[in-house]
Write an enzyme that holds these catalytic residues in place. Structure first.
Site, PDB file in Angstrom:
ATOM      1  CG  ASP A 133      23.583 -13.898  -3.284  1.00  0.00           C
ATOM      2  OD1 ASP A 133      23.470 -13.082  -4.211  1.00  0.00           O
ATOM      3  OD2 ASP A 133      22.991 -14.981  -3.284  1.00  0.00           O
ATOM      4  CG  PHE A 135      18.635 -22.176  -4.954  1.00  0.00           C
ATOM      5  CD1 PHE A 135      18.939 -22.509  -3.635  1.00  0.00           C
ATOM      6  CD2 PHE A 135      17.590 -21.293  -5.193  1.00  0.00           C
ATOM      7  CE1 PHE A 135      18.222 -21.979  -2.589  1.00  0.00           C
ATOM      8  CE2 PHE A 135      16.857 -20.755  -4.141  1.00  0.00           C
ATOM      9  CZ  PHE A 135      17.181 -21.104  -2.838  1.00  0.00           C
TER      10      PHE A 135
HETATM   11  C1  PRP Z   1      22.625 -15.623   3.722  1.00  0.00           C
HETATM   12  C2  PRP Z   1      24.052 -15.505   4.208  1.00  0.00           C
HETATM   13  C3  PRP Z   1      24.262 -14.030   4.331  1.00  0.00           C
HETATM   14  C4  PRP Z   1      23.359 -13.468   3.257  1.00  0.00           C
HETATM   15  C5  PRP Z   1      24.167 -13.129   2.081  1.00  0.00           C
HETATM   16  O1  PRP Z   1      21.759 -15.632   4.810  1.00  0.00           O
HETATM   17  O2  PRP Z   1      24.272 -16.171   5.413  1.00  0.00           O
HETATM   18  O3  PRP Z   1      23.916 -13.545   5.599  1.00  0.00           O
HETATM   19  O4  PRP Z   1      22.415 -14.477   2.912  1.00  0.00           O
HETATM   20  O5  PRP Z   1      23.364 -12.561   1.098  1.00  0.00           O
HETATM   21  P1  PRP Z   1      23.642 -11.107   0.519  1.00  0.00           P
HETATM   22  O6  PRP Z   1      25.087 -11.037   0.176  1.00  0.00           O
HETATM   23  O7  PRP Z   1      22.774 -11.093  -0.719  1.00  0.00           O
HETATM   24  O8  PRP Z   1      23.216 -10.108   1.531  1.00  0.00           O
HETATM   25  P2  PRP Z   1      20.191 -15.915   4.677  1.00  0.00           P
HETATM   26  O9  PRP Z   1      19.470 -14.625   4.459  1.00  0.00           O
HETATM   27  O10 PRP Z   1      19.986 -16.989   3.657  1.00  0.00           O
HETATM   28  O11 PRP Z   1      19.796 -16.434   6.135  1.00  0.00           O
HETATM   29  P3  PRP Z   1      20.274 -17.760   6.912  1.00  0.00           P
HETATM   30  O12 PRP Z   1      21.742 -17.595   7.195  1.00  0.00           O
HETATM   31  O13 PRP Z   1      19.451 -17.784   8.151  1.00  0.00           O
HETATM   32  O14 PRP Z   1      20.005 -18.948   6.003  1.00  0.00           O
END
Ligand code: PRP
Length: 181
Positions: A102, A151
Site C-alpha cells: 500500500d 477497501f
Molecule cells: C498490511 C500488509 C502489509 C502492510 C502494507 O498489513 O500485510 O504488511 O499492511 O501496508 P503499507 O504498504 O501501507 O505499509 P496490516 O497492517 O493490515 O496487518 P495484517 O497483515 O495483520 O492484516
C-alpha cells in the site's frame, strides 16, 4: 457472497490461476537454487499457503509479524517487529511474501532490516499492489494484481480482524466502516 461485501474483485478461481502463474515464474527464476520464503503476518498466511504448494524448487518457510502505527487505514513509517524470524537468513535466497503493498511504509522498513542481515538475495512478492497509495518506493519483483484504492477484504485480508477467511477478494461495503456508499 458475504452480506458486507459489495462486489467480488477476484474470485477463488482467478486467485488460484494467478497464484499458479506466480509460482511458475518463481520456479523458473530460482531453478537450481534453494529458496527461503518469509511470510509477513497476518494477512499473507492464506496467499503463502497456496503459493508454497505450487512451488517445486526446494524451499523453507519462516514467519515474522510487524505492526505499523498510523492513523485510520494508513500505515506510518514507524514499524515494530512483534515476532521476529526463527531462522538466520544470511547467505539465503529470500523471498518476502505479502498480501498487499500500500503506502510502502511497512515493506521499505522491513526490506532494509532484512537486507542488513546479508541474505544472498532478497526479493518481494505481493499478491496485491495499490500503486496509487505509494509514499515510499519499494521494488516489487512479483505482483499478483494491481488494484485501485478500494477497501479489500478476504483471502487473508481483514477489516478489524474479520473477513480473512473469505475464499475470494471482495470490496467491503462502505457502510461497514462508516464510509459513504
Ligand atoms: C498490511 C500488509 C502489509 C502492510 C502494507 O498489513 O500485510 O504488511 O499492511 O501496508 P503499507 O504498504 O501501507 O505499509 P496490516 O497492517 O493490515 O496487518 P495484517 O497483515 O495483520 O492484516
Amino acid at each position: 457472497m458475504h452480506k458486507d461485501v459489495k462486489e467480488i474483485l477476484f474470485s477463488e478461481e482467478q486467485l488460484k490461476q494467478r497464484v499458479e502463474q506466480l509460482a511458475a515464474e518463481i520456479n523458473r527464476d530460482y531453478a537450481g537454487q534453494e529458496l527461503m520464503l518469509i511470510s509477513v503476518l497476518r494477512g499473507s498466511f492464506v496467499f503463502m499457503a497456496d503459493l508454497v504448494r505450487e512451488l517445486t524448487v526446494p524451499c523453507t518457510v519462516d514467519f515474522m509479524a510487524v505492526s505499523s502505527y498510523g492513523s485510520g487505514t494508513s500505515s506510518s513509517g514507524q514499524v515494530q517487529i512483534t515476532k521476529d524470524l526463527s531462522e538466520d537468513i544470511s547467505g539465503q535466497h529470500v523471498l518476502v511474501v505479502e498480501d498487499i503493498l500500500d503506502s510502502g511504509n511497512t515493506l521499505s522498513y522491513l526490506l532494509e532490516l532484512l537486507r542488513a542481515r546479508k541474505p544472498a538475495s532478497l526479493r518481494l512478492c505481493t499478491l496485491l499492489d495499490k500503486p496509487e497509495r505509494r509514499i515510499k518506493p519499494v521494488q516489487l519483483d512479483y505482483t499478483g494484481f494491481s488494484i485501485p484504492d478500494a477497501f479489500v477484504v478476504g483471502y487473508g485480508l481483514d477489516y478489524d480482524e474479520h473477513y480473512r477467511n473469505l475464499p475470494y477478494i471482495g470490496i467491503l461495503k462502505p457502510s461497514v466502516y462508516g464510509g459513504e456508499e
